[in-house]
Scaffold this motif. Sequence first.
Motif, PDB file in Angstrom:
ATOM      1  N   GLU A  42      -0.859  10.457  12.458  1.00  0.00           N
ATOM      2  CA  GLU A  42      -0.521  10.846  11.087  1.00  0.00           C
ATOM      3  C   GLU A  42       0.271   9.740  10.386  1.00  0.00           C
ATOM      4  N   ILE A  43       1.180   9.117  11.108  1.00  0.00           N
ATOM      5  CA  ILE A  43       1.955   8.009  10.541  1.00  0.00           C
ATOM      6  C   ILE A  43       1.031   6.855  10.179  1.00  0.00           C
ATOM      7  N   PHE A  44       0.113   6.533  11.080  1.00  0.00           N
ATOM      8  CA  PHE A  44      -0.817   5.434  10.839  1.00  0.00           C
ATOM      9  C   PHE A  44      -1.697   5.737   9.626  1.00  0.00           C
ATOM     10  N   ARG A  45      -2.212   6.954   9.522  1.00  0.00           N
ATOM     11  CA  ARG A  45      -3.024   7.338   8.365  1.00  0.00           C
ATOM     12  C   ARG A  45      -2.211   7.259   7.074  1.00  0.00           C
ATOM     13  N   HIS A  46      -0.968   7.683   7.147  1.00  0.00           N
ATOM     14  CA  HIS A  46      -0.100   7.640   5.964  1.00  0.00           C
ATOM     15  C   HIS A  46       0.137   6.197   5.522  1.00  0.00           C
ATOM     16  N   ILE A  47       0.413   5.327   6.460  1.00  0.00           N
ATOM     17  CA  ILE A  47       0.626   3.910   6.142  1.00  0.00           C
ATOM     18  C   ILE A  47      -0.636   3.318   5.513  1.00  0.00           C
ATOM     19  N   LEU A  48      -1.802   3.628   6.073  1.00  0.00           N
ATOM     20  CA  LEU A  48      -3.038   3.082   5.512  1.00  0.00           C
ATOM     21  C   LEU A  48      -3.368   3.674   4.150  1.00  0.00           C
ATOM     22  N   SER A  49      -2.816   4.835   3.841  1.00  0.00           N
ATOM     23  CA  SER A  49      -3.040   5.420   2.511  1.00  0.00           C
ATOM     24  C   SER A  49      -2.376   4.570   1.421  1.00  0.00           C
ATOM     25  N   TRP A  50      -1.422   3.762   1.777  1.00  0.00           N
ATOM     26  CA  TRP A  50      -0.754   2.890   0.820  1.00  0.00           C
ATOM     27  C   TRP A  50      -1.667   1.762   0.341  1.00  0.00           C
ATOM     28  N   ALA A  51      -2.770   1.534   1.033  1.00  0.00           N
ATOM     29  CA  ALA A  51      -3.659   0.415   0.689  1.00  0.00           C
ATOM     30  C   ALA A  51      -4.160   0.497  -0.747  1.00  0.00           C
ATOM     31  N   SER A  52      -4.208   1.685  -1.321  1.00  0.00           N
ATOM     32  CA  SER A  52      -4.695   1.828  -2.694  1.00  0.00           C
ATOM     33  C   SER A  52      -3.622   1.528  -3.738  1.00  0.00           C
ATOM     34  N   GLU A  53      -2.392   1.333  -3.297  1.00  0.00           N
ATOM     35  CA  GLU A  53      -1.289   1.069  -4.225  1.00  0.00           C
ATOM     36  C   GLU A  53      -1.269  -0.386  -4.679  1.00  0.00           C
ATOM     37  N   ASP A  54      -0.813  -0.594  -5.901  1.00  0.00           N
ATOM     38  CA  ASP A  54      -0.594  -1.946  -6.408  1.00  0.00           C
ATOM     39  C   ASP A  54       0.886  -2.272  -6.213  1.00  0.00           C
ATOM     40  N   SER A  55       1.248  -2.508  -4.967  1.00  0.00           N
ATOM     41  CA  SER A  55       2.642  -2.754  -4.606  1.00  0.00           C
ATOM     42  C   SER A  55       2.676  -3.672  -3.390  1.00  0.00           C
ATOM     43  N   HIS A  56       3.877  -4.066  -3.011  1.00  0.00           N
ATOM     44  CA  HIS A  56       4.029  -4.912  -1.827  1.00  0.00           C
ATOM     45  C   HIS A  56       3.527  -4.184  -0.585  1.00  0.00           C
ATOM     46  N   ARG A  57       3.913  -2.906  -0.437  1.00  0.00           N
ATOM     47  CA  ARG A  57       3.456  -2.181   0.754  1.00  0.00           C
ATOM     48  C   ARG A  57       1.956  -1.945   0.698  1.00  0.00           C
ATOM     49  N   GLY A  58       1.382  -1.834  -0.498  1.00  0.00           N
ATOM     50  CA  GLY A  58      -0.070  -1.717  -0.625  1.00  0.00           C
ATOM     51  C   GLY A  58      -0.780  -2.979  -0.170  1.00  0.00           C
ATOM     52  N   ARG A  59      -0.246  -4.124  -0.579  1.00  0.00           N
ATOM     53  CA  ARG A  59      -0.834  -5.399  -0.144  1.00  0.00           C
ATOM     54  C   ARG A  59      -0.702  -5.576   1.361  1.00  0.00           C
ATOM     55  N   LEU A  60       0.444  -5.183   1.903  1.00  0.00           N
ATOM     56  CA  LEU A  60       0.628  -5.263   3.358  1.00  0.00           C
ATOM     57  C   LEU A  60      -0.365  -4.367   4.085  1.00  0.00           C
ATOM     58  N   ALA A  61      -0.541  -3.148   3.581  1.00  0.00           N
ATOM     59  CA  ALA A  61      -1.466  -2.207   4.216  1.00  0.00           C
ATOM     60  C   ALA A  61      -2.901  -2.739   4.170  1.00  0.00           C
ATOM     61  N   ARG A  62      -3.297  -3.317   3.042  1.00  0.00           N
ATOM     62  CA  ARG A  62      -4.648  -3.883   2.937  1.00  0.00           C
ATOM     63  C   ARG A  62      -4.822  -5.066   3.880  1.00  0.00           C
ATOM     64  N   ALA A  63      -3.826  -5.941   3.946  1.00  0.00           N
ATOM     65  CA  ALA A  63      -3.900  -7.097   4.850  1.00  0.00           C
ATOM     66  C   ALA A  63      -3.966  -6.633   6.301  1.00  0.00           C
ATOM     67  N   PHE A  64      -3.201  -5.589   6.632  1.00  0.00           N
ATOM     68  CA  PHE A  64      -3.236  -5.051   7.992  1.00  0.00           C
ATOM     69  C   PHE A  64      -4.605  -4.446   8.284  1.00  0.00           C
TER      70      PHE A  64
END
Length: 60
Positions: A5-27
């Motif tokens: 659930e934590i991993f899915r939540h972190i990957l949900s940030w990939a759609s954000e236009d933010s630093h954590r979104g960029r990190l999630a997409r790169a990951f």
Amino acid sequence: MSADEIFRHILSWASEDSHRGRLARAFQINMGDSPELQARRMGLLSVYMQREAKSLALAG
């Protein structure tokens, strides 16, 4: 919250236009194909997750 659930939540940030979104997409796409970079990204993403958990605990 389980690890999945934590991993899915972190990957949900990939759609954000933010630093954590960029990190999630790169990951997610393994940008740079480097285990060291992936570990650093996961470390930063876990800090964001911890901050979010703390803010939810304070609000609830």
